[in-house]
Design a protein around this motif. Structure first.
Motif, PDB file in Angstrom:
ATOM      1  N   MET A   1      -9.645  -7.916  12.147  1.00 19.87           N
ATOM      2  CA  MET A   1      -9.269  -7.289  10.882  1.00 19.87           C
ATOM      3  C   MET A   1      -7.746  -7.140  10.812  1.00 19.87           C
ATOM      4  N   ILE A   2      -7.201  -7.435   9.650  1.00 19.23           N
ATOM      5  CA  ILE A   2      -5.746  -7.421   9.482  1.00 19.23           C
ATOM      6  C   ILE A   2      -5.308  -6.254   8.603  1.00 19.23           C
ATOM      7  N   GLY A   3      -4.271  -5.564   9.031  1.00 13.39           N
ATOM      8  CA  GLY A   3      -3.672  -4.516   8.228  1.00 13.39           C
ATOM      9  C   GLY A   3      -2.633  -5.112   7.287  1.00 13.39           C
ATOM     10  N   VAL A   4      -2.732  -4.811   6.001  1.00 17.08           N
ATOM     11  CA  VAL A   4      -1.740  -5.248   5.010  1.00 17.08           C
ATOM     12  C   VAL A   4      -0.846  -4.038   4.736  1.00 17.08           C
ATOM     13  N   PHE A   5       0.336  -4.077   5.327  1.00 21.11           N
ATOM     14  CA  PHE A   5       1.250  -2.934   5.379  1.00 21.11           C
ATOM     15  C   PHE A   5       2.280  -3.073   4.256  1.00 21.11           C
ATOM     16  N   LEU A   6       2.135  -2.252   3.216  1.00 22.64           N
ATOM     17  CA  LEU A   6       2.950  -2.394   2.004  1.00 22.64           C
ATOM     18  C   LEU A   6       4.304  -1.715   2.161  1.00 22.64           C
ATOM     19  N   ALA A   7       5.355  -2.543   2.284  1.00 23.76           N
ATOM     20  CA  ALA A   7       6.712  -2.031   2.499  1.00 23.76           C
ATOM     21  C   ALA A   7       7.704  -2.611   1.495  1.00 23.76           C
ATOM     22  N   ALA A   8       7.197  -3.085   0.355  1.00 21.19           N
ATOM     23  CA  ALA A   8       8.051  -3.796  -0.596  1.00 21.19           C
ATOM     24  C   ALA A   8       8.440  -2.971  -1.819  1.00 21.19           C
ATOM     25  N   GLY A   9       8.165  -1.659  -1.782  1.00 21.43           N
ATOM     26  CA  GLY A   9       8.489  -0.815  -2.931  1.00 21.43           C
ATOM     27  C   GLY A   9       9.993  -0.634  -3.124  1.00 21.43           C
ATOM     28  N   LYS A  10      10.356  -0.130  -4.308  1.00 22.71           N
ATOM     29  CA  LYS A  10      11.776   0.033  -4.651  1.00 22.71           C
ATOM     30  C   LYS A  10      12.326   1.419  -4.336  1.00 22.71           C
ATOM     31  N   SER A  11      11.475   2.377  -4.002  1.00 22.62           N
ATOM     32  CA  SER A  11      11.895   3.761  -3.707  1.00 22.62           C
ATOM     33  C   SER A  11      12.680   4.373  -4.867  1.00 22.62           C
ATOM     34  N   LYS A  12      12.254   4.089  -6.088  1.00 23.59           N
ATOM     35  CA  LYS A  12      12.968   4.572  -7.286  1.00 23.59           C
ATOM     36  C   LYS A  12      13.126   6.085  -7.296  1.00 23.59           C
ATOM     37  N   ARG A  13      12.045   6.809  -7.014  1.00 18.99           N
ATOM     38  CA  ARG A  13      12.085   8.267  -7.124  1.00 18.99           C
ATOM     39  C   ARG A  13      12.908   8.914  -6.013  1.00 18.99           C
ATOM     40  N   MET A  14      13.102   8.189  -4.908  1.00 21.08           N
ATOM     41  CA  MET A  14      13.909   8.715  -3.809  1.00 21.08           C
ATOM     42  C   MET A  14      15.386   8.447  -4.035  1.00 21.08           C
ATOM     43  N   GLY A  15      15.706   7.371  -4.747  1.00 18.32           N
ATOM     44  CA  GLY A  15      17.103   7.042  -5.015  1.00 18.32           C
ATOM     45  C   GLY A  15      17.771   6.258  -3.901  1.00 18.32           C
TER      46      GLY A  15
ATOM     47  N   LYS B   1      -2.593 -13.951   2.039  1.00 21.23           N
ATOM     48  CA  LYS B   1      -2.041 -14.376   3.325  1.00 21.23           C
ATOM     49  C   LYS B   1      -3.009 -14.043   4.461  1.00 21.23           C
ATOM     50  N   ALA B   2      -3.573 -12.838   4.436  1.00 18.30           N
ATOM     51  CA  ALA B   2      -4.532 -12.431   5.475  1.00 18.30           C
ATOM     52  C   ALA B   2      -5.753 -13.354   5.480  1.00 18.30           C
ATOM     53  N   GLU B   3      -6.213 -13.710   4.295  1.00 15.30           N
ATOM     54  CA  GLU B   3      -7.364 -14.621   4.182  1.00 15.30           C
ATOM     55  C   GLU B   3      -7.029 -15.979   4.795  1.00 15.30           C
ATOM     56  N   SER B   4      -5.807 -16.456   4.560  1.00  9.72           N
ATOM     57  CA  SER B   4      -5.397 -17.745   5.121  1.00  9.72           C
ATOM     58  C   SER B   4      -5.308 -17.695   6.648  1.00  9.72           C
ATOM     59  N   MET B   5      -5.168 -16.480   7.187  1.00  6.13           N
ATOM     60  CA  MET B   5      -5.108 -16.294   8.634  1.00  6.13           C
ATOM     61  C   MET B   5      -6.496 -16.089   9.239  1.00  6.13           C
ATOM     62  N   GLY B   6      -7.523 -16.147   8.395  1.00  7.23           N
ATOM     63  CA  GLY B   6      -8.897 -16.035   8.872  1.00  7.23           C
ATOM     64  C   GLY B   6      -9.449 -14.624   8.922  1.00  7.23           C
TER      65      GLY B   6
ATOM     66  N   PRO C   1     -12.023 -11.694  -3.530  1.00  3.64           N
ATOM     67  CA  PRO C   1     -11.811 -12.290  -4.855  1.00  3.64           C
ATOM     68  C   PRO C   1     -11.318 -11.272  -5.895  1.00  3.64           C
ATOM     69  N   TYR C   2     -11.778 -10.038  -5.773  1.00  6.08           N
ATOM     70  CA  TYR C   2     -11.358  -8.998  -6.718  1.00  6.08           C
ATOM     71  C   TYR C   2      -9.955  -8.482  -6.382  1.00  6.08           C
ATOM     72  N   VAL C   3      -9.702  -8.258  -5.090  1.00  6.08           N
ATOM     73  CA  VAL C   3      -8.403  -7.715  -4.670  1.00  6.08           C
ATOM     74  C   VAL C   3      -7.282  -8.709  -4.982  1.00  6.08           C
ATOM     75  N   LYS C   4      -7.571  -9.997  -4.863  1.00  6.96           N
ATOM     76  CA  LYS C   4      -6.554 -11.025  -5.101  1.00  6.96           C
ATOM     77  C   LYS C   4      -6.154 -11.126  -6.571  1.00  6.96           C
ATOM     78  N   GLU C   5      -6.916 -10.480  -7.451  1.00  2.17           N
ATOM     79  CA  GLU C   5      -6.600 -10.517  -8.887  1.00  2.17           C
ATOM     80  C   GLU C   5      -5.698  -9.362  -9.322  1.00  2.17           C
ATOM     81  N   LEU C   6      -5.385  -8.452  -8.417  1.00  2.00           N
ATOM     82  CA  LEU C   6      -4.536  -7.313  -8.777  1.00  2.00           C
ATOM     83  C   LEU C   6      -3.148  -7.793  -9.213  1.00  2.00           C
ATOM     84  N   LYS C   7      -2.622  -7.123 -10.250  1.00  2.00           N
ATOM     85  CA  LYS C   7      -1.300  -7.480 -10.763  1.00  2.00           C
ATOM     86  C   LYS C   7      -0.576  -6.216 -11.182  1.00  2.00           C
ATOM     87  N   GLY C   8       0.725  -6.364 -11.493  1.00  4.20           N
ATOM     88  CA  GLY C   8       1.515  -5.244 -12.013  1.00  4.20           C
ATOM     89  C   GLY C   8       1.462  -4.046 -11.092  1.00  4.20           C
ATOM     90  N   ASP C   9       1.283  -2.868 -11.686  1.00  6.83           N
ATOM     91  CA  ASP C   9       1.256  -1.635 -10.899  1.00  6.83           C
ATOM     92  C   ASP C   9      -0.158  -1.223 -10.499  1.00  6.83           C
TER      93      ASP C   9
END
Length: 200
Positions: free
Chosen positions: A1-15, A93-98, A149-157
């Motif tokens: 099982m692969i962890g998808v670690f989200l670190a790409a945010g802009k930190s807008k509210r923190m400045g 990407k995780a799916e491509s890694m099996g 298939p459902y998670v891969k369709e997520l977009k925007g916020d």
């Protein structure tokens, strides 16, 4: 099982880049990553905006054994468009890694425990399993490959929680956090100050 670690945010509210803010001798991002690396996840996929973005917050120990083999970096070209793009890109990407399942993790949850994360991993092969505190759902969230298939369709916020509300994934499991603080993410200077006082 692969962890998808989200670190790409802009930190807008923190400045400023919140993941690089000091906390307990490390940074918010490195403490959150450490939990993932010490867990029973097979691998951790760090989702970032650029190749070098993680250098702002990731401490030297994570670039050396035994941690270095436990993670890899994936750049999401559309991260600027919202978290949904980071989630869907990471799952592709995780799916491509099996991967037979993923756990969606936030890089700004430094109070999350290894025990909670391991308990979530152990809930496979449920269709999905979501963390909860006082009746409110929050990451980390486990998704089996049947949900990809459902998670891969997520977009925007759209975050992964939007799929749970829609009901299209069917019935899953809920894992209640032992302490509500575990699932708190850090978005504002006030939240950072509060967590800094608690984590001494």
């Amino acid at each position: 099982m692969i962890g998808v670690f989200l670190a790409a945010g802009k930190s807008k509210r923190m400045g400023q880049n919140k993941l690089a803010l000091p906390l307990k001798g490390e940074t918010i991002g490195s403490l959150s990553l450490k939990t993932a690396l010490l867990s029973r996840l097979d691998h951790v996929l760090i989702i970032e905006r650029t190749e070098r973005a993680s250098h702002e917050w990731m401490g030297a120990p994570y670039h050396a054994p035994p941690f270095r083999k436990r993670w890899s970096l994936h750049v999401c070209q559309e991260a600027e468009k919202g978290q949904g793009h980071s989630v869907s890109s990471g799952v592709r990407k995780a799916e491509s890694m099996g991967a037979d399942g993923v756990v969606i993790l936030l890089a700004d949850q430094p109070q999350l425990s290894v025990d909670h994360l391991n308990a979530l991993v152990a809930m496979a092969p449920e269709s999905f399993a979501v963390s909860s505190s006082l009746g409110a759902f929050a990451p980390p969230i486990y998704f089996s490959s049947a949900c990809f298939p459902y998670v891969k369709e997520l977009k925007g916020d759209e975050g992964a929680r939007s799929l749970l509300k829609s009901g299209q994934l069917g019935t899953g499991a809920v894992l209640e956090a032992k302490a509500s603080s575990e699932l708190k993410d850090i978005d504002t200077p006030e939240e950072y100050d509060m967590v800094r006082r608690l984590m001494v």
